[in-house]
Write an enzyme that holds these catalytic residues in place. Structure first.
Site: not given
Length: 402
Positions: A171, A173-175, A178
């Site tokens: 994932s 995009g999430d990381t 973050a």
């Protein structure tokens, strides 16, 4: 020279309230926690963070959870209840940072927007991660990391030309969101300390975090009308840099430096290419990249991966094999740099987890506590904000906490 007494952890004394779930918000919380911040994670009673049940499960809990929530405390609190919101406000009042990744407007609907929270805590730094950001025409649309990767331009470039775009397997995009959020928090904390003690909001959109790492994508379109397309394992415009087939697998070779290219060609017995003046710089090599790639693979395809690595490492040509989880777990360099740590879970299992990045020499990160079970720290956290045992019992009876 007077020695400087550093705290044992870079973020010692920083208190973080984490309202996020799944990946983007919690990964930011994990990063801060690894470097000493006290992170109190608020989870819904009964269900908790859905990540607890994602992918492979050991004794009812995801092993991914053991990484994502290490060094955190868990309080099970119903944020949809007025009493739960009051308790959250008490926690936020004493916090330095609030992390949330709800859909925009959710906290405002609970009377917990930044304007209200900054009245009780003017120094509050609030990290807000969402699909499309807190403003703009798409702000209310649901967005996950995969959608951010698509809108940010990454998915169009992944995969083989002419085939269905593929994800990179994690994932990302999430990381990326973050990590951008974590950088924003650290900058806001520095600004607060240096310029008057006021906090601020960090607004991170998933697609913008992806877009920020897309290198020359837009400048090339702006200047030349060029729309970059998928190119498989090659790096368009940089040559040679590709994956090459061996007898028992693939290697990645980055021979795109001028002197590196000469050493690479000498090693594979193609000095005719290495000494060709037309291939002396990247621009010339890009024009003949198919010829160069064919020459490299003609050499690698007759050798095992280990032999290719040995020969090219000896020639100081950047090369690497494609690592699996087993390769990582058995690699001596990972172990020498403490990138594989053994963590004992609260159920008593030992599991290997990734080490801590980046490596600070003076105040390194550490693995202090294993990931909590749901609500492990509810009573302790409530006592710290002044609630009595009778009040905690009454809240539990009304299912405000668990």
């Amino acid at each position: 020279m007077t020695p400087i007494n550093l705290p044992t952890s870079a973020l010692q004394g920083v208190r973080v309230i984490e309202m996020g779930q799944l990946i983007a918000g919690p990964f930011a919380g994990k990063t801060l926690a690894d470097f000493g911040a006290e992170v109190i994670k608020i989870e819904a009673p009964g269900s908790g963070d859905p990540l607890r049940n994602w992918r492979l499960i050991q004794d009812g809990t995801s092993v991914w959870w053991q990484v994502q929530s290490r060094n955190k405390r868990s309080i099970a609190l119903d944020l949809r209840s007025a009493e739960g919101q009051d308790i959250a406000r008490q926690l936020i009042k004493e916090a330095d940072v609030l992390i949330e990744n709800f859909r925009p407007g959710t906290l405002e609907g609970w009377g917990m927007g930044y304007e209200q929270l900054s009245e009780i805590n003017p120094g509050l730094v609030m990290l807000r991660i969402s699909g499309y950001g807190q403003t703009g025409p798409y702000r209310d649309l649901p967005g996950f990391g995969a959608i951010g990767e698509a809108m940010g331009g990454l998915r169009h470039l992944t995969g083989e030309p002419g085939r269905v775009p593929v994800r990179c397997g994690i994932s990302i995009g999430d990381t990326l969101a973050a990590l951008h959020g974590t950088i924003g928090v650290l900058m806001a904390l520095y600004h607060r300390q240096a310029h008057g003690g006021r906090g601020q909001v960090i607004d991170v959109a998933l697609h913008e975090a992806v877009f920020n790492v897309m290198e020359s994508l837009i400048p090339e379109y702006s200047a030349f009308g060029a729309v970059r397309e998928a190119a498989g394992s090659a790096l368009p415009g940089i040559a040679p840099s590709n994956a090459y087939r061996c007898e028992d697998g693939y290697v990645l070779v980055a021979g795109n430096g001028d002197s590196i290219f000469k050493r690479l060609m000498s090693t594979i017995g193609r000095d005719d290419l290495g000494n060709d003046p037309a291939l002396g710089d990247n621009a010339g090599r890009v024009k003949r990249v198919a010829e160069i790639d064919a020459a490299i693979e003609a050499w690698t395809s007759q050798r095992r991966v280990a032999d290719v690595l040995e020969a090219l490492n000896a020639a100081r040509v950047p090369v690497g094999k494609v690592y699996t989880a087993r390769d990582i777990a058995e690699d001596p360099h990972y172990r020498a740099r403490d990138m594989l740590l053994t963590q004992r879970t609260r159920d008593g299992h030992e599991v290997q987890v990734p080490g801590i990045v980046p490596k600070l020499m003076g105040t390194p990160g550490s693995l202090r506590t294993p990931a909590p079970k749901l609500g492990d720290d509810t009573d302790a956290v409530l006592r710290e904000i002044g609630l009595t045992e009778e009040q905690i019992a009454a809240l539990r009876a009304r299912k405000v906490v668990a």
